[in-house]
Design an enzyme around this catalytic site. Structure first.
Site, PDB file in Angstrom:
ATOM      1  N   ARG A  16       0.843  -1.198   0.000  1.00  0.00           N
ATOM      2  CA  ARG A  16       0.000   0.000   0.000  1.00  0.00           C
ATOM      3  C   ARG A  16       0.877   1.246   0.000  1.00  0.00           C
ATOM      4  NH1 ARG A  16       1.359   2.097   4.026  1.00  0.00           N
ATOM      5  NH2 ARG A  16       0.197   3.932   3.399  1.00  0.00           N
ATOM      6  N   GLY A  19       3.484   5.290  -3.742  1.00  0.00           N
ATOM      7  CA  GLY A  19       4.817   5.031  -4.296  1.00  0.00           C
ATOM      8  C   GLY A  19       5.120   3.535  -4.328  1.00  0.00           C
ATOM      9  N   CYS A 125      -2.041   9.560   7.829  1.00  0.00           N
ATOM     10  CA  CYS A 125      -1.816   8.324   7.076  1.00  0.00           C
ATOM     11  C   CYS A 125      -0.343   7.928   7.155  1.00  0.00           C
ATOM     12  CB  CYS A 125      -2.299   8.434   5.633  1.00  0.00           C
ATOM     13  SG  CYS A 125      -2.478   6.782   4.870  1.00  0.00           S
ATOM     14  N   ASP A 194      -1.885  10.682  -3.210  1.00  0.00           N
ATOM     15  CA  ASP A 194      -2.146   9.586  -4.156  1.00  0.00           C
ATOM     16  C   ASP A 194      -2.293  10.130  -5.562  1.00  0.00           C
ATOM     17  OD1 ASP A 194      -3.001   8.314  -1.480  1.00  0.00           O
ATOM     18  OD2 ASP A 194      -2.848   6.675  -2.920  1.00  0.00           O
ATOM     19  N   ASN A 204      -5.694  12.475  -1.245  1.00  0.00           N
ATOM     20  CA  ASN A 204      -4.912  11.707  -0.260  1.00  0.00           C
ATOM     21  C   ASN A 204      -5.895  11.032   0.701  1.00  0.00           C
ATOM     22  OD1 ASN A 204      -2.286  10.926   0.829  1.00  0.00           O
ATOM     23  ND2 ASN A 204      -2.744  12.242   2.564  1.00  0.00           N
ATOM     24  N   LYS A 205      -5.339  10.296   1.642  1.00  0.00           N
ATOM     25  CA  LYS A 205      -6.144   9.511   2.589  1.00  0.00           C
ATOM     26  C   LYS A 205      -7.337  10.297   3.132  1.00  0.00           C
ATOM     27  CE  LYS A 205      -5.776   6.095   3.415  1.00  0.00           C
ATOM     28  NZ  LYS A 205      -6.602   5.127   2.643  1.00  0.00           N
ATOM     29  N   LYS A 230       2.916  11.202  -9.415  1.00  0.00           N
ATOM     30  CA  LYS A 230       1.606  11.187  -8.756  1.00  0.00           C
ATOM     31  C   LYS A 230       0.689  12.268  -9.334  1.00  0.00           C
ATOM     32  CE  LYS A 230       3.376   9.050  -4.640  1.00  0.00           C
ATOM     33  NZ  LYS A 230       3.984   9.311  -3.324  1.00  0.00           N
TER      34      LYS A 230
HETATM   35  C1  RUB Z   1      -1.950   5.814   1.478  1.00  0.00           C
HETATM   36  C2  RUB Z   1      -1.945   7.306   1.441  1.00  0.00           C
HETATM   37  C3  RUB Z   1      -0.605   7.983   1.385  1.00  0.00           C
HETATM   38  C4  RUB Z   1      -0.231   8.214  -0.092  1.00  0.00           C
HETATM   39  C5  RUB Z   1       1.202   8.674  -0.248  1.00  0.00           C
HETATM   40  O1  RUB Z   1      -3.241   5.242   1.396  1.00  0.00           O
HETATM   41  O2  RUB Z   1      -2.972   7.952   1.393  1.00  0.00           O
HETATM   42  O3  RUB Z   1      -0.654   9.223   2.032  1.00  0.00           O
HETATM   43  O4  RUB Z   1      -0.395   7.023  -0.829  1.00  0.00           O
HETATM   44  O5  RUB Z   1       2.057   7.671   0.224  1.00  0.00           O
HETATM   45  P1  RUB Z   1      -3.398   3.655   1.476  1.00  0.00           P
HETATM   46  P2  RUB Z   1       3.570   7.513  -0.306  1.00  0.00           P
HETATM   47  O6  RUB Z   1      -2.819   3.212   2.776  1.00  0.00           O
HETATM   48  O7  RUB Z   1      -4.868   3.436   1.354  1.00  0.00           O
HETATM   49  O8  RUB Z   1      -2.641   3.070   0.294  1.00  0.00           O
HETATM   50  O9  RUB Z   1       4.229   8.833  -0.053  1.00  0.00           O
HETATM   51  O10 RUB Z   1       4.139   6.403   0.514  1.00  0.00           O
HETATM   52  O11 RUB Z   1       3.500   7.184  -1.762  1.00  0.00           O
END
Ligand code: RUB
Length: 320
Positions: A16, A19, A125, A194, A204-205, A230
């Site tokens: 999850r 990235g 998150c 996201d 985002n979350k 992104k």
């Molecule tokens: C994860 C989430 C993160 C982004 C960015 O949601 O909202 O803030 O994906 O994360 P989930 P990163 O847990 O539902 O996947 O910076 O690690 O890409």
């Protein structure tokens, strides 16, 4: 089949975060290409395309996923031999994975510069990109303290506090609804993304937009850490980002839910924070105001309006 396993892991959120999902997609396409044992180029192309579609369909919101797959698949169909096609997939997948890791490392450096000694940071998150900035600021000798939310219903906050704890960073763990009670203690809100739309809105979350709203009311800056992959090219043409709605049993057990026939559980996993609630987006290409999102889409993802018009004409041509 490994592609199905990875797809299941992404759906179940064993893999999850935008990235990590993107890198897992690139990895599995590369491994699939390497493992292909036939000797037919068109069959190879078909099977890779099928895998790409399967992976992209796992979670609809993180644009990093289709962007990564697009980068890995670019060129497939133009390569003349199976060996070239296979090599192309592997090289592009490895290049994406490497550039993704480098992007997070660069974001850490740039983001850390925007964190002041003594800052108290609120994060929501579990974002690798956002945490990398905090950890880098701490590593550079700045005194930082974090408020991390719990993140109902999947409790990603637990991963966040473990990472921060392991880095030796003083952290306060709060329930999501306590944000407004602590916002006046906060110097900076720092979250991941996201997806970023062409008009600078940040997906985002779930809960991020409420936090950003609270921060705006309290005049606390909101900074988003997001790699350029992104950013969502298709939003140029007005396409919306699909907000994933996950099963209700993540929020309320089926056992309880079945005793409440008039109650429907809603479980959107993400929300949209408008650009006016975001002060800065830290990308590997530099820190930008959200209003500059189009430039990132054009210059770093290679999509511009002209490209869309070409595709649009091509598509309409084909349909006629
Ligand atoms: C994860 C989430 C993160 C982004 C960015 O949601 O909202 O803030 O994906 O994360 P989930 P990163 O847990 O539902 O996947 O910076 O690690 O890409």
């Amino acid at each position: 089949m490994q592609v199905r396993e990875t797809a299941e892991k992404i759906k179940r959120m064993e893999i999850r975060g935008a990235g990590r999902i993107a890198r897992a997609a690139a990895e599995v396409l590369r491994d699939h290409a390497q493992a292909y044992s036939g000797n037919d180029l068109s069959e190879f192309t078909r099977t890779i395309e099928e895998s790409a579609r399967l992976i992209v369909a796992t979670r609809p919101t993180a644009v990093s996923l289709p962007n990564a797959v697009h980068m890995v698949m670019a060129g497939l169909g133009t390569e003349k031999t199976l060996a070239d096609a296979r090599e192309g997939i592997c090289l592009r997948a490895d290049a994406f994975i490497k550039s993704s890791r480098n992007a997070v490392a660069q974001i850490a450096q740039i983001g850390a510069r925007h964190i002041q000694d003594g800052d108290i940071i609120l994060t929501h998150c579990n974002s690798e990109a956002a945490l990398s900035c905090i950890i880098e600021a701490h590593r550079a000798g700045k005194s930082v303290e974090v408020f991390a939310t719990e993140v109902r219903p999947r409790n990603q906050g637990l991963i966040t506090i473990r990472t921060l704890n392991d880095a030796g960073i003083k952290t306060n763990f709060i329930v999501d609804s306590a944000v407004r009670s602590f916002i006046n203690d906060i110097d900076l809100v720092l979250v991941g993304a996201d997806a970023v739309t062409v008009n600078g809105a940040v997906v985002n979350k779930i809960g991020t937009s409420m936090i950003a709203h609270t921060a705006r009311e309290a005049r606390v800056n909101v900074v988003v850490a997001a790699e350029t992959y992104k950013f969502a090219p298709r939003t140029i043409m007005g396409e919306f980002i699909t907000i994933e709605e996950r099963p209700g049993d993540e929020v309320l057990s089926d056992e309880i839910a079945k005793t409440l026939p008039y109650v429907r559980v809603r479980n959107p996993a993400f929300d949209v924070t408008p650009a006016e609630y975001v002060d800065m987006i830290v990308t590997e290409a530099g820190a930008i105001p959200p209003q500059m999102a189009y430039v990132i889409i054009r210059d770093y993802l290679g999509w511009d309006l002209e490209e869309f018009h070409k595709n649009f004409e091509l598509n309409t041509g084909q349909e006629e």
